[in-house]
Design a protein around this motif. Sequence first.
Motif, PDB file in Angstrom:
ATOM      1  N   ILE A  36       1.014  -1.208  -0.042  1.00 23.77           N
ATOM      2  CA  ILE A  36       0.027  -0.062   0.005  1.00 23.77           C
ATOM      3  C   ILE A  36       0.783   1.237  -0.022  1.00 23.77           C
ATOM      4  O   ILE A  36       0.447   2.289  -0.681  1.00 23.77           O
ATOM      5  CB  ILE A  36      -1.031  -0.025   1.376  1.00 23.77           C
ATOM      6  N   ALA A  37       2.026   1.298   0.747  1.00 26.06           N
ATOM      7  CA  ALA A  37       2.984   2.537   0.961  1.00 26.06           C
ATOM      8  C   ALA A  37       3.503   2.687  -0.502  1.00 26.06           C
ATOM      9  O   ALA A  37       3.446   3.748  -0.993  1.00 26.06           O
ATOM     10  CB  ALA A  37       4.079   2.206   1.864  1.00 26.06           C
ATOM     11  N   VAL A  38       3.822   1.740  -1.169  1.00 26.47           N
ATOM     12  CA  VAL A  38       4.321   1.883  -2.663  1.00 26.47           C
ATOM     13  C   VAL A  38       3.221   2.510  -3.567  1.00 26.47           C
ATOM     14  O   VAL A  38       3.746   3.446  -4.401  1.00 26.47           O
ATOM     15  CB  VAL A  38       4.997   0.389  -3.276  1.00 26.47           C
ATOM     16  N   LEU A  39       2.144   1.916  -3.660  1.00 25.38           N
ATOM     17  CA  LEU A  39       1.114   2.363  -4.288  1.00 25.38           C
ATOM     18  C   LEU A  39       0.679   3.763  -4.013  1.00 25.38           C
ATOM     19  O   LEU A  39       0.538   4.516  -4.949  1.00 25.38           O
ATOM     20  CB  LEU A  39      -0.166   1.563  -4.266  1.00 25.38           C
ATOM     21  N   ALA A  40       0.686   4.339  -2.703  1.00 22.66           N
ATOM     22  CA  ALA A  40       0.386   5.608  -2.494  1.00 22.66           C
ATOM     23  C   ALA A  40       1.405   6.299  -2.339  1.00 22.66           C
ATOM     24  O   ALA A  40       1.199   7.768  -2.308  1.00 22.66           O
ATOM     25  CB  ALA A  40      -0.374   5.437  -1.004  1.00 22.66           C
ATOM     26  N   GLY A  41       2.729   6.131  -2.536  1.00 18.94           N
ATOM     27  CA  GLY A  41       3.845   6.701  -2.424  1.00 18.94           C
ATOM     28  C   GLY A  41       4.102   7.407  -1.051  1.00 18.94           C
ATOM     29  O   GLY A  41       4.898   8.634  -1.118  1.00 18.94           O
ATOM     30  N   VAL A  42       3.681   6.874   0.031  1.00 23.19           N
ATOM     31  CA  VAL A  42       3.640   7.188   1.319  1.00 23.19           C
ATOM     32  C   VAL A  42       4.488   5.975   2.199  1.00 23.19           C
ATOM     33  O   VAL A  42       3.945   5.157   2.699  1.00 23.19           O
ATOM     34  CB  VAL A  42       2.407   7.645   1.924  1.00 23.19           C
ATOM     35  N   GLY A  43       5.985   6.247   1.979  1.00 20.41           N
ATOM     36  CA  GLY A  43       6.793   5.097   2.965  1.00 20.41           C
ATOM     37  C   GLY A  43       6.203   5.056   4.335  1.00 20.41           C
ATOM     38  O   GLY A  43       6.467   4.106   4.823  1.00 20.41           O
ATOM     39  N   LEU A  44       5.643   6.068   4.995  1.00 21.79           N
ATOM     40  CA  LEU A  44       5.470   5.819   6.518  1.00 21.79           C
ATOM     41  C   LEU A  44       4.483   4.754   6.542  1.00 21.79           C
ATOM     42  O   LEU A  44       4.396   4.225   7.808  1.00 21.79           O
ATOM     43  CB  LEU A  44       4.953   7.182   6.923  1.00 21.79           C
ATOM     44  N   ILE A  45       3.341   4.622   5.715  1.00 21.31           N
ATOM     45  CA  ILE A  45       2.299   3.646   5.846  1.00 21.31           C
ATOM     46  C   ILE A  45       3.036   2.229   6.040  1.00 21.31           C
ATOM     47  O   ILE A  45       2.594   1.413   6.763  1.00 21.31           O
ATOM     48  CB  ILE A  45       1.475   3.636   4.541  1.00 21.31           C
ATOM     49  N   ALA A  46       4.284   1.797   5.457  1.00 21.17           N
ATOM     50  CA  ALA A  46       4.942   0.796   5.666  1.00 21.17           C
ATOM     51  C   ALA A  46       5.087   0.306   7.106  1.00 21.17           C
ATOM     52  O   ALA A  46       5.230  -0.785   7.636  1.00 21.17           O
ATOM     53  CB  ALA A  46       6.297   0.545   4.822  1.00 21.17           C
ATOM     54  N   TYR A  47       5.451   1.354   7.853  1.00 18.37           N
ATOM     55  CA  TYR A  47       5.778   1.177   9.250  1.00 18.37           C
ATOM     56  C   TYR A  47       4.496   0.724  10.366  1.00 18.37           C
ATOM     57  O   TYR A  47       4.730  -0.010  11.183  1.00 18.37           O
ATOM     58  CB  TYR A  47       6.225   2.529  10.012  1.00 18.37           C
ATOM     59  N   ILE A  48       3.161   0.969   9.691  1.00 18.04           N
ATOM     60  CA  ILE A  48       2.230   0.376  10.441  1.00 18.04           C
ATOM     61  C   ILE A  48       2.439  -1.211  10.314  1.00 18.04           C
ATOM     62  O   ILE A  48       2.142  -1.818  11.211  1.00 18.04           O
ATOM     63  CB  ILE A  48       1.096   0.962   9.724  1.00 18.04           C
TER      64      ILE A  48
END
Length: 123
Positions: free
Chosen positions: A30-42
């Motif tokens: 999801i982080a890659v698709l959204a372009g928001v790396g912070l999501i990966a930490y979840i």
Amino acid sequence: MTEVSKLNRFLGLLIDGIIAYIPMFVFSFIAVLAGVGLIAYIGWLLSICYYLFRDALPGGQSIGKKLIKYAAVKQDGSSLEGDYVTSATRNVTLFIPLVDLILVLIDKPRLGDDLAKTKVVNK
């Protein structure tokens, strides 16, 4: 209650490992698709929480332990269900590479079991 074989402990840990890494992979995707790396930490946080608190889940068993039919219990045989402190204490040592693996292979209790005063038994 009898002690669990090394093979069954390995299979339960393998299943739990697969389950723990699912959120990490999903949130990373999801982080890659959204372009928001912070999501990966979840996903990482959810994976770590599963590993630490898995023995306090309903029934006092992780999903892997439930499938292989064994459980971590306190020395007196009581369940770890809802006991998040004991679960975290026994599982935090899994983040120290090879220590618990070596102890189990030489027929010694895991460091986490010694620290938390727990044992693993067939259910």
